[in-house]
Design a protein around this motif. Sequence first.
Motif, PDB file in Angstrom:
ATOM      1  N   PHE A  18       8.210  -3.813  10.645  1.00  0.00           N
ATOM      2  CA  PHE A  18       8.258  -3.469   9.244  1.00  0.00           C
ATOM      3  C   PHE A  18       6.743  -3.176   8.860  1.00  0.00           C
ATOM      4  CE2 PHE A  18       8.594  -4.442   4.794  1.00  0.00           C
ATOM      5  CZ  PHE A  18       9.905  -3.699   4.427  1.00  0.00           C
ATOM      6  N   VAL A  19       5.926  -3.875   8.933  1.00  0.00           N
ATOM      7  CA  VAL A  19       4.604  -3.615   8.451  1.00  0.00           C
ATOM      8  C   VAL A  19       4.187  -2.237   9.038  1.00  0.00           C
ATOM      9  CG1 VAL A  19       2.008  -4.156   8.640  1.00  0.00           C
ATOM     10  CG2 VAL A  19       3.796  -5.898   7.802  1.00  0.00           C
ATOM     11  N   SER A  21       5.853   0.344   9.932  1.00  0.00           N
ATOM     12  CA  SER A  21       6.729   1.452   9.533  1.00  0.00           C
ATOM     13  C   SER A  21       5.974   1.595   7.875  1.00  0.00           C
ATOM     14  CB  SER A  21       8.103   0.987   9.392  1.00  0.00           C
ATOM     15  OG  SER A  21       8.492   0.141   8.363  1.00  0.00           O
ATOM     16  N   ASN A  22       5.432   0.764   7.274  1.00  0.00           N
ATOM     17  CA  ASN A  22       5.120   1.019   5.835  1.00  0.00           C
ATOM     18  C   ASN A  22       3.452   1.337   5.795  1.00  0.00           C
ATOM     19  OD1 ASN A  22       6.932   0.264   3.727  1.00  0.00           O
ATOM     20  ND2 ASN A  22       7.240  -1.420   5.274  1.00  0.00           N
ATOM     21  N   VAL A  23       2.770   1.428   7.150  1.00  0.00           N
ATOM     22  CA  VAL A  23       1.365   1.535   7.183  1.00  0.00           C
ATOM     23  C   VAL A  23       1.212   2.606   8.231  1.00  0.00           C
ATOM     24  CG1 VAL A  23      -0.838   0.631   7.754  1.00  0.00           C
ATOM     25  CG2 VAL A  23       0.651  -0.726   6.667  1.00  0.00           C
ATOM     26  N   SER A  24       1.259   3.995   7.671  1.00  0.00           N
ATOM     27  CA  SER A  24       1.137   5.127   8.674  1.00  0.00           C
ATOM     28  C   SER A  24       0.948   6.341   7.970  1.00  0.00           C
ATOM     29  CB  SER A  24       2.415   5.008   9.792  1.00  0.00           C
ATOM     30  OG  SER A  24       3.354   5.294   8.755  1.00  0.00           O
ATOM     31  N   THR A  26       3.258   8.573   7.459  1.00  0.00           N
ATOM     32  CA  THR A  26       4.417   8.681   6.856  1.00  0.00           C
ATOM     33  C   THR A  26       4.774   7.491   6.111  1.00  0.00           C
ATOM     34  OG1 THR A  26       5.705   7.956   8.651  1.00  0.00           O
ATOM     35  CG2 THR A  26       5.213  10.237   8.520  1.00  0.00           C
ATOM     36  N   GLY A  27       4.253   6.325   6.002  1.00  0.00           N
ATOM     37  CA  GLY A  27       4.381   5.092   5.216  1.00  0.00           C
ATOM     38  C   GLY A  27       3.875   5.302   3.998  1.00  0.00           C
ATOM     39  N   SER A  28       3.975   4.134   2.945  1.00  0.00           N
ATOM     40  CA  SER A  28       3.607   4.353   1.916  1.00  0.00           C
ATOM     41  C   SER A  28       1.971   3.615   1.730  1.00  0.00           C
ATOM     42  CB  SER A  28       4.385   3.055   0.857  1.00  0.00           C
ATOM     43  OG  SER A  28       5.713   3.522   0.923  1.00  0.00           O
ATOM     44  N   TYR A  29       1.687   3.129   2.832  1.00  0.00           N
ATOM     45  CA  TYR A  29       0.175   2.608   2.606  1.00  0.00           C
ATOM     46  C   TYR A  29      -0.612   3.318   3.920  1.00  0.00           C
ATOM     47  CZ  TYR A  29       2.565  -0.693  -0.465  1.00  0.00           C
ATOM     48  OH  TYR A  29       3.301  -1.193  -1.602  1.00  0.00           O
ATOM     49  N   TYR A  35      -1.478  -2.486   1.790  1.00  0.00           N
ATOM     50  CA  TYR A  35      -0.354  -3.002   1.740  1.00  0.00           C
ATOM     51  C   TYR A  35      -0.156  -4.675   1.326  1.00  0.00           C
ATOM     52  CZ  TYR A  35       4.662  -3.939   3.463  1.00  0.00           C
ATOM     53  OH  TYR A  35       5.763  -4.217   3.550  1.00  0.00           O
ATOM     54  N   ASP A  38      -1.217  -5.304  -2.499  1.00  0.00           N
ATOM     55  CA  ASP A  38      -0.208  -4.661  -3.039  1.00  0.00           C
ATOM     56  C   ASP A  38       0.983  -5.834  -3.157  1.00  0.00           C
ATOM     57  OD1 ASP A  38       1.228  -2.803  -4.956  1.00  0.00           O
ATOM     58  OD2 ASP A  38       2.603  -2.369  -3.361  1.00  0.00           O
TER      59      ASP A  38
END
Length: 85
Positions: A18-19, A21-24, A26-29, A35, A38
């Motif tokens: 999950f982390v 997918s959010n850190v890349s 294309t992710g938000s971070y 991350y 935030d």
Amino acid sequence: MARTTTMTVRISGELSEFVASNVSETGSYENVSEYVRDLIRRDKERVENEAFEKLKAELQLAFSAPDSAFVRVTLEEVLARNRRE
């Protein structure tokens, strides 16, 4: 000057995925540190909002009480009570 703390956190499995997918790109971070900061800010805001809502509810209850529910006290009585508590 702001205090800086370095922490090591181990996560695996579903949480790690999950982390990631959010850190890349294309992710938000851009990175895990951003991350986590935030998440901590959001949790701090949630705790502060909960405390505010609790205080607001207590004040609304107090202000809705009839005048007969209030007792006159002097400043000295309030200060003495607060010293005991």
